[in-house]
Design a protein around this motif. Structure first.
Motif, PDB file in Angstrom:
ATOM      1  N   ALA A   2       0.838  -1.214   0.000  1.00 29.06           N
ATOM      2  CA  ALA A   2       0.000   0.000   0.000  1.00 29.06           C
ATOM      3  C   ALA A   2       0.867   1.257   0.000  1.00 29.06           C
ATOM      4  N   CYS A   3       2.097   1.100   0.454  1.00 29.54           N
ATOM      5  CA  CYS A   3       2.898   2.310   0.678  1.00 29.54           C
ATOM      6  C   CYS A   3       3.100   3.082  -0.611  1.00 29.54           C
ATOM      7  N   SER A   4       2.875   2.469  -1.744  1.00 25.76           N
ATOM      8  CA  SER A   4       3.099   3.297  -2.933  1.00 25.76           C
ATOM      9  C   SER A   4       1.962   3.145  -3.938  1.00 25.76           C
ATOM     10  N   LYS A   6      -1.735   3.172  -3.623  1.00 22.47           N
ATOM     11  CA  LYS A   6      -2.821   4.165  -3.689  1.00 22.47           C
ATOM     12  C   LYS A   6      -2.393   5.544  -3.211  1.00 22.47           C
ATOM     13  N   TYR A   7      -1.136   5.648  -2.731  1.00 21.09           N
ATOM     14  CA  TYR A   7      -0.805   6.973  -2.185  1.00 21.09           C
ATOM     15  C   TYR A   7      -0.038   7.845  -3.138  1.00 21.09           C
ATOM     16  N   VAL A   8       0.295   7.311  -4.289  1.00 21.97           N
ATOM     17  CA  VAL A   8       1.084   8.186  -5.154  1.00 21.97           C
ATOM     18  C   VAL A   8       0.373   8.373  -6.484  1.00 21.97           C
ATOM     19  N   LEU A   9      -0.848   7.830  -6.586  1.00 21.13           N
ATOM     20  CA  LEU A   9      -1.470   7.831  -7.912  1.00 21.13           C
ATOM     21  C   LEU A   9      -2.303   9.075  -8.182  1.00 21.13           C
ATOM     22  N   CYS A  91       9.428   1.204   2.905  1.00 20.42           N
ATOM     23  CA  CYS A  91       8.395   0.639   2.022  1.00 20.42           C
ATOM     24  C   CYS A  91       8.743   0.832   0.557  1.00 20.42           C
ATOM     25  N   GLN A  92       9.381   1.931   0.183  1.00 19.05           N
ATOM     26  CA  GLN A  92       9.760   2.071  -1.219  1.00 19.05           C
ATOM     27  C   GLN A  92      10.764   3.206  -1.390  1.00 19.05           C
ATOM     28  N   PHE A  93      11.435   3.195  -2.551  1.00 19.64           N
ATOM     29  CA  PHE A  93      12.204   4.393  -2.904  1.00 19.64           C
ATOM     30  C   PHE A  93      11.876   4.761  -4.346  1.00 19.64           C
ATOM     31  N   HIS A  94      12.062   6.030  -4.666  1.00 17.57           N
ATOM     32  CA  HIS A  94      11.755   6.563  -5.982  1.00 17.57           C
ATOM     33  C   HIS A  94      12.606   7.810  -6.187  1.00 17.57           C
ATOM     34  N   PHE A  95      12.488   8.405  -7.369  1.00 17.82           N
ATOM     35  CA  PHE A  95      13.305   9.584  -7.682  1.00 17.82           C
ATOM     36  C   PHE A  95      12.430  10.700  -8.256  1.00 17.82           C
ATOM     37  N   HIS A  96      12.994  11.910  -8.291  1.00 18.77           N
ATOM     38  CA  HIS A  96      12.410  13.063  -8.990  1.00 18.77           C
ATOM     39  C   HIS A  96      13.528  13.627  -9.855  1.00 18.77           C
ATOM     40  N   TRP A  97      13.227  14.039 -11.089  1.00 20.85           N
ATOM     41  CA  TRP A  97      14.274  14.528 -11.974  1.00 20.85           C
ATOM     42  C   TRP A  97      13.723  15.521 -12.983  1.00 20.85           C
ATOM     43  N   LEU A 118      16.754  11.418  -4.825  1.00 18.84           N
ATOM     44  CA  LEU A 118      16.274  10.093  -4.418  1.00 18.84           C
ATOM     45  C   LEU A 118      15.505  10.231  -3.109  1.00 18.84           C
ATOM     46  N   HIS A 119      14.364   9.557  -3.006  1.00 18.47           N
ATOM     47  CA  HIS A 119      13.590   9.518  -1.752  1.00 18.47           C
ATOM     48  C   HIS A 119      13.386   8.081  -1.297  1.00 18.47           C
ATOM     49  N   LEU A 120      13.825   7.803  -0.083  1.00 15.22           N
ATOM     50  CA  LEU A 120      13.580   6.488   0.526  1.00 15.22           C
ATOM     51  C   LEU A 120      12.488   6.702   1.572  1.00 15.22           C
ATOM     52  N   VAL A 121      11.324   6.076   1.339  1.00 18.33           N
ATOM     53  CA  VAL A 121      10.130   6.306   2.157  1.00 18.33           C
ATOM     54  C   VAL A 121       9.973   5.206   3.210  1.00 18.33           C
ATOM     55  N   HIS A 122       9.875   5.625   4.489  1.00 16.47           N
ATOM     56  CA  HIS A 122       9.758   4.671   5.611  1.00 16.47           C
ATOM     57  C   HIS A 122       8.546   5.079   6.454  1.00 16.47           C
ATOM     58  N   LEU A 130       0.210  -0.291   9.874  1.00 17.92           N
ATOM     59  CA  LEU A 130       0.112  -0.219   8.420  1.00 17.92           C
ATOM     60  C   LEU A 130       0.585   1.142   7.929  1.00 17.92           C
ATOM     61  N   PHE A 131       1.104   1.161   6.702  1.00 10.86           N
ATOM     62  CA  PHE A 131       1.526   2.430   6.095  1.00 10.86           C
ATOM     63  C   PHE A 131       0.345   3.406   6.072  1.00 10.86           C
ATOM     64  N   GLU A 132      -0.824   2.876   5.702  1.00 12.65           N
ATOM     65  CA  GLU A 132      -2.018   3.739   5.553  1.00 12.65           C
ATOM     66  C   GLU A 132      -2.324   4.527   6.809  1.00 12.65           C
ATOM     67  N   SER A 198       6.088  17.369   4.615  1.00 14.47           N
ATOM     68  CA  SER A 198       4.952  16.600   4.083  1.00 14.47           C
ATOM     69  C   SER A 198       5.371  15.722   2.910  1.00 14.47           C
ATOM     70  N   LEU A 199       4.429  14.898   2.465  1.00 15.99           N
ATOM     71  CA  LEU A 199       4.617  14.233   1.177  1.00 15.99           C
ATOM     72  C   LEU A 199       4.535  15.308   0.109  1.00 15.99           C
ATOM     73  N   THR A 200       5.175  15.088  -1.025  1.00 16.51           N
ATOM     74  CA  THR A 200       5.173  16.125  -2.073  1.00 16.51           C
ATOM     75  C   THR A 200       4.203  15.795  -3.206  1.00 16.51           C
ATOM     76  N   THR A 201       3.439  14.696  -3.008  1.00 16.24           N
ATOM     77  CA  THR A 201       2.342  14.405  -3.933  1.00 16.24           C
ATOM     78  C   THR A 201       1.137  14.053  -3.067  1.00 16.24           C
ATOM     79  N   PRO A 202      -0.047  14.036  -3.656  1.00 16.57           N
ATOM     80  CA  PRO A 202      -1.221  13.669  -2.863  1.00 16.57           C
ATOM     81  C   PRO A 202      -0.965  12.352  -2.131  1.00 16.57           C
ATOM     82  N   SER A 209       9.026  13.231   8.675  1.00 17.57           N
ATOM     83  CA  SER A 209      10.297  13.734   9.214  1.00 17.57           C
ATOM     84  C   SER A 209      11.285  13.615   8.063  1.00 17.57           C
ATOM     85  N   TRP A 210      11.666  14.760   7.503  1.00 18.09           N
ATOM     86  CA  TRP A 210      12.601  14.764   6.372  1.00 18.09           C
ATOM     87  C   TRP A 210      14.029  14.691   6.873  1.00 18.09           C
ATOM     88  N   ILE A 211      14.825  13.866   6.195  1.00 14.24           N
ATOM     89  CA  ILE A 211      16.259  13.750   6.488  1.00 14.24           C
ATOM     90  C   ILE A 211      16.965  13.905   5.148  1.00 14.24           C
TER      91      ILE A 211
HETATM   92 CL1  LIG Z   1       3.685   6.670  -0.363  1.00 10.52          CL
HETATM   93  C1  LIG Z   1       4.285   8.058  -1.167  1.00 10.52           C
HETATM   94  C2  LIG Z   1       3.503   9.187  -1.307  1.00 10.52           C
HETATM   95  C3  LIG Z   1       4.001  10.297  -1.969  1.00 10.52           C
HETATM   96  C4  LIG Z   1       5.272  10.229  -2.511  1.00 10.52           C
HETATM   97  C5  LIG Z   1       5.814  11.389  -3.239  1.00 10.52           C
HETATM   98  C6  LIG Z   1       6.761  12.046  -2.320  1.00 10.52           C
HETATM   99  N1  LIG Z   1       6.403  12.570  -1.140  1.00 10.52           N
HETATM  100  N2  LIG Z   1       7.538  13.029  -0.609  1.00 10.52           N
HETATM  101  N3  LIG Z   1       8.560  12.774  -1.426  1.00 10.52           N
HETATM  102  N4  LIG Z   1       8.067  12.138  -2.496  1.00 10.52           N
HETATM  103  C7  LIG Z   1       6.047   9.115  -2.363  1.00 10.52           C
HETATM  104  C8  LIG Z   1       5.552   8.014  -1.690  1.00 10.52           C
END
Ligand SMILES: Clc1ccc(Cc2nnn[n-]2)cc1
Ligand SMILES: [Zn+2]
Length: 263
Positions: A2-4, A6-9, A91-97, A118-122, A130-132, A198-202, A209-211
């Motif tokens: 779930a960590c990625s 429904k929360y990043v779409l 739960c996941q990592f992803h990038f922005h570019w 790079l973002h490593l999401v925990h 649960l992540f939710e 915060s998260l940077t997407t919905p 806590s940003w590091i």
């Molecule tokens: Cl679960 C989730 C939700 C939003 C994002 C996008 C993001 N938020 N903060 N940095 N990236 C990544 C993972």
């Protein structure tokens, strides 16, 4: 996981910059880190990451970035220490570019832009199950940000780069195993900035806590070019749009203090 999913779409349109008014909205991310205004905090500890490559499961294109997802049903890949009081599960990592090497990162340091981040999401597995749940709570998430610079080829990244052509389109997923995300961390993980954001997407929830690491990692020009070969669009869509500039605009600091673990 779930960590990625429904929360990043939602609203993952490339030019998405999201609703301006966010509930509360006084701790949004990303921000510009003004080095001379950051406050050294001697209580900040070194980061302790303990990632198990066997928890790596899949890599997929969610129409906004590509995500490498980890099994977060147990405490096998964790982050603790740093500014954190609890144990957090990867739960996941992803990038922005960006579309060019001139920009692409979400955070900046004294307004300096990097070609990617790079973002490593925990999530806080001491307090939530649960992540939710964690995504809605004040101290629910911890995201490690690492800046990328163009330079020498990153050997550890290549396995991931080689998988990207198999997930060119939105919603494509492939199995991806035995990847140790620790190889993407800089050699020095003791020096970082930390702030509440915060998260940077919905859902943009103010639960992070940003590091942000002071030291960047280097990837080659060609490796970054493969990121840009990904598409925002699904295979069915007539007009294909290349996946670039998937970063949010910077948000007001609103009186927050950015702390540093170093002087
Ligand atoms: Cl679960 C989730 C939700 C939003 C994002 C996008 C993001 N938020 N903060 N940095 N990236 C990544 C993972
Ligand atoms: Zn991100």
């Amino acid at each position: 996981t779930a960590c990625s999913s429904k929360y990043v779409l939602s609203q993952m349109h490339p030019m998405w910059q999201g609703p301006l008014a966010v509930p509360g909205g006084d701790r949004q991310s990303p921000i510009d880190i003004v080095v001379r205004k950051s406050v050294f905090d001697s209580e900040l500890k070194p980061l302790v990451t303990d990632y198990d490559p066997d928890t790596c499961q899949q890599i997929w294109n969610n129409g906004y970035s590509f995500l490498v997802e980890y099994d977060d049903t147990t405490d096998k890949s964790t982050l603790k220490g740093g500014p954190l009081q609890d144990k957090f599960r990867l739960c996941q990592f992803h990038f922005h570019w960006g579309e060019s090497n001139a920009w692409g990162s979400e955070h900046t340091v004294d307004r300096r832009l990097f070609p990617a981040e790079l973002h490593l999401v925990h999530w806080n597995s001491d307090k939530y199950s649960l992540f939710e749940e964690a995504v809605m709570e004040d101290n629910g998430l911890a995201v490690i940000g690492v800046f990328l610079k163009v330079g020498k080829r990153h050997e550890g990244l290549q396995k991931l780069v080689d998988a990207l052509p198999t997930i060119r389109h939105k919603d494509s997923v492939v199995e991806f195993t035995r990847f140790d995300p620790a190889c993407l961390l800089p050699t020095n993980t003791d020096d970082y900035w930390t702030y509440h954001g915060s998260l940077t997407t919905p859902p943009l929830t103010e639960s992070v806590s940003w590091i942000v690491m002071k030291q960047h990692i280097e990837v080659s020009h060609d490796q970054l070019a493969v990121f840009r070969s990904l598409l925002f669009t699904s295979a069915e869509e007539e007009v294909q749009k290349s996946m670039v500039n998937n970063f949010r605009v910077q948000q007001p600091l609103r009186g927050r203090t950015v702390r540093s673990s170093f002087t």
